[in-house]
Design a protein around this motif. Structure first.
Motif, mmCIF file in Angstrom:
data_model
loop_
_atom_site.group_PDB
_atom_site.id
_atom_site.type_symbol
_atom_site.label_atom_id
_atom_site.label_comp_id
_atom_site.label_asym_id
_atom_site.label_seq_id
_atom_site.Cartn_x
_atom_site.Cartn_y
_atom_site.Cartn_z
ATOM 1 N N HIS A 186 0.842 -1.192 0.000
ATOM 2 C CA HIS A 186 0.000 0.000 0.000
ATOM 3 C C HIS A 186 0.877 1.242 0.000
ATOM 4 N N VAL A 187 0.256 2.353 -0.360
ATOM 5 C CA VAL A 187 0.978 3.620 -0.413
ATOM 6 C C VAL A 187 1.318 4.098 0.985
ATOM 7 N N SER A 188 2.495 4.653 1.160
ATOM 8 C CA SER A 188 2.913 5.144 2.471
ATOM 9 C C SER A 188 1.951 6.202 2.980
ATOM 10 N N ALA A 189 1.765 6.234 4.282
ATOM 11 C CA ALA A 189 0.870 7.208 4.885
ATOM 12 C C ALA A 189 1.418 8.615 4.703
ATOM 13 N N LEU A 190 0.532 9.566 4.445
ATOM 14 C CA LEU A 190 0.895 10.963 4.304
ATOM 15 C C LEU A 190 0.397 11.711 5.528
ATOM 16 N N VAL A 249 -10.984 15.611 9.981
ATOM 17 C CA VAL A 249 -10.668 14.290 9.436
ATOM 18 C C VAL A 249 -9.387 13.810 10.131
ATOM 19 N N PRO A 250 -9.531 13.056 11.209
ATOM 20 C CA PRO A 250 -8.342 12.664 11.975
ATOM 21 C C PRO A 250 -7.511 11.605 11.247
ATOM 22 N N TYR A 251 -6.213 11.638 11.509
ATOM 23 C CA TYR A 251 -5.333 10.596 10.987
ATOM 24 C C TYR A 251 -5.691 9.272 11.677
ATOM 25 N N PRO A 252 -5.693 8.111 10.960
ATOM 26 C CA PRO A 252 -5.106 7.858 9.642
ATOM 27 C C PRO A 252 -6.074 7.939 8.478
ATOM 28 N N PHE A 253 -7.269 8.529 8.662
ATOM 29 C CA PHE A 253 -8.255 8.511 7.595
ATOM 30 C C PHE A 253 -7.816 9.342 6.400
ATOM 31 N N SER A 254 -8.237 8.872 5.232
ATOM 32 C CA SER A 254 -7.847 9.509 3.976
ATOM 33 C C SER A 254 -9.084 9.830 3.158
ATOM 34 N N THR A 255 -9.204 11.099 2.750
ATOM 35 C CA THR A 255 -10.323 11.495 1.897
ATOM 36 C C THR A 255 -9.898 11.692 0.444
ATOM 37 N N ASP A 256 -8.598 11.676 0.183
ATOM 38 C CA ASP A 256 -8.105 11.671 -1.205
ATOM 39 C C ASP A 256 -6.679 11.135 -1.221
ATOM 40 N N ASP A 257 -6.085 11.100 -2.391
ATOM 41 C CA ASP A 257 -4.788 10.448 -2.551
ATOM 42 C C ASP A 257 -3.619 11.257 -1.998
ATOM 43 N N GLY A 278 -3.441 11.264 4.511
ATOM 44 C CA GLY A 278 -3.867 10.097 5.267
ATOM 45 C C GLY A 278 -3.260 8.802 4.756
ATOM 46 N N ASP A 279 -3.796 7.695 5.208
ATOM 47 C CA ASP A 279 -3.358 6.350 4.824
ATOM 48 C C ASP A 279 -4.429 5.745 3.924
ATOM 49 N N SER A 280 -4.049 5.304 2.747
ATOM 50 C CA SER A 280 -5.019 4.847 1.741
ATOM 51 C C SER A 280 -5.852 3.665 2.201
ATOM 52 N N ARG A 281 -5.397 2.906 3.193
ATOM 53 C CA ARG A 281 -6.182 1.768 3.686
ATOM 54 C C ARG A 281 -7.369 2.220 4.532
ATOM 55 N N TYR A 282 -7.359 3.478 4.959
ATOM 56 C CA TYR A 282 -8.410 4.023 5.827
ATOM 57 C C TYR A 282 -9.246 5.034 5.052
ATOM 58 N N LYS A 283 -9.666 4.644 3.869
ATOM 59 C CA LYS A 283 -10.378 5.532 2.958
ATOM 60 C C LYS A 283 -11.791 5.830 3.452
ATOM 61 N N ILE A 284 -12.127 7.114 3.554
ATOM 62 C CA ILE A 284 -13.492 7.565 3.780
ATOM 63 C C ILE A 284 -13.777 8.668 2.765
ATOM 64 N N TYR A 285 -14.987 9.167 2.731
ATOM 65 C CA TYR A 285 -15.379 10.073 1.657
ATOM 66 C C TYR A 285 -15.984 11.351 2.228
ATOM 67 N N CYS A 286 -15.625 12.463 1.598
ATOM 68 C CA CYS A 286 -16.139 13.768 2.006
ATOM 69 C C CYS A 286 -17.223 14.178 1.027
#
Length: 217
Positions: free
Chosen positions: A18-22, A33-41, A44-52
């Motif tokens: 997986h892509v490294s966490a940003l 949007v707390p870490y590790p959640f990711s709303t785009d590329d 965050g961490d791509s494994r914790y994908k949520i949507y805005c």
């Protein structure tokens, strides 16, 4: 120097899958949007994908997508406890029909390859069940909590979900932690209450589906 950085990043992706966490993601409207959640590329961490979802006049709503592609509104996120609560699907009552809005996808199903699972603090209430459920270990008796829900919360409403067999169960470690299932031949609708206590009146039940996640590696 830049080339070296991208080579190292590519090696990490190949190694970890997986892509490294940003860094943390920006707010979704006014919602953190707390870490590790990711709303785009880009965060965050791509494994914790949520949507805005900003379609509500710019007022951001965070959403969680199931493995089947259904979006559930996120009600709260507790990073310290590694838990989030999503809204149960809507009850669709039309004439004699009693279903939840995710019925066509057979309810909630999580991707087992992602770090989320359904926590054991959920009491699941099943509605419009077939007699097949009477042979299950679920509580389908007259003192089931589902009867309280039917009598109190559905009072005065379309009674498609009020009549008929209902059951409840507490999600525990012996059950699959990735699915809350509805289907023809079983039950066609459900809701969920988080951390229910026997002494709580139904008006104070906290409706939601609590998910927990594993921390990033």
């Amino acid at each position: 120097m830049v080339l070296t950085f991208f080579v190292l990043m590519l090696m990490n992706i190949i190694k970890t899958g997986h892509v490294s966490a940003l860094g943390s993601c920006p707010k979704c409207g006014n919602v953190e949007v707390p870490y590790p959640f990711s709303t785009d590329d880009t965060c965050g961490d791509s494994r914790y994908k949520i949507y805005c979802n900003n379609s509500n006049n710019g007022n951001g709503i965070l959403e969680f997508k199931s493995a089947e592609g259904f979006y559930y509104k996120i009600l709260s996120i507790d990073p310290s406890a590694q838990r989030l609560i999503i809204s149960p699907p809507d009850l669709v009552q039309d004439g004699d029909t009693c279903q939840t809005s995710d019925f066509s996808l057979e309810g909630l199903r999580l991707d087992e390859h992602l770090p989320f699972n359904v926590s054991t603090r959920n009491t699941v209430i099943l509605l419009n069940c077939s007699d097949n459920l009477l042979r299950s270990p679920l509580n389908c008796t007259s003192n089931s909590l589902c009867r309280v829900f039917q009598d109190k919360m559905l009072e005065g409403k379309n009674n498609a979900c009020k009549g008929g067999l209902c059951c409840h169960y507490l999600k525990d470690s012996h059950m699959t932690s990735y699915v809350i299932r509805v289907r023809v031949g079983g039950c066609t609708a459900y809701t969920s209450v988080v951390d229910i206590r026997p002494e709580d009146p139904v008006e104070k039940w906290s409706y939601g589906i609590e998910l927990q996640w594993l921390p990033p590696n």
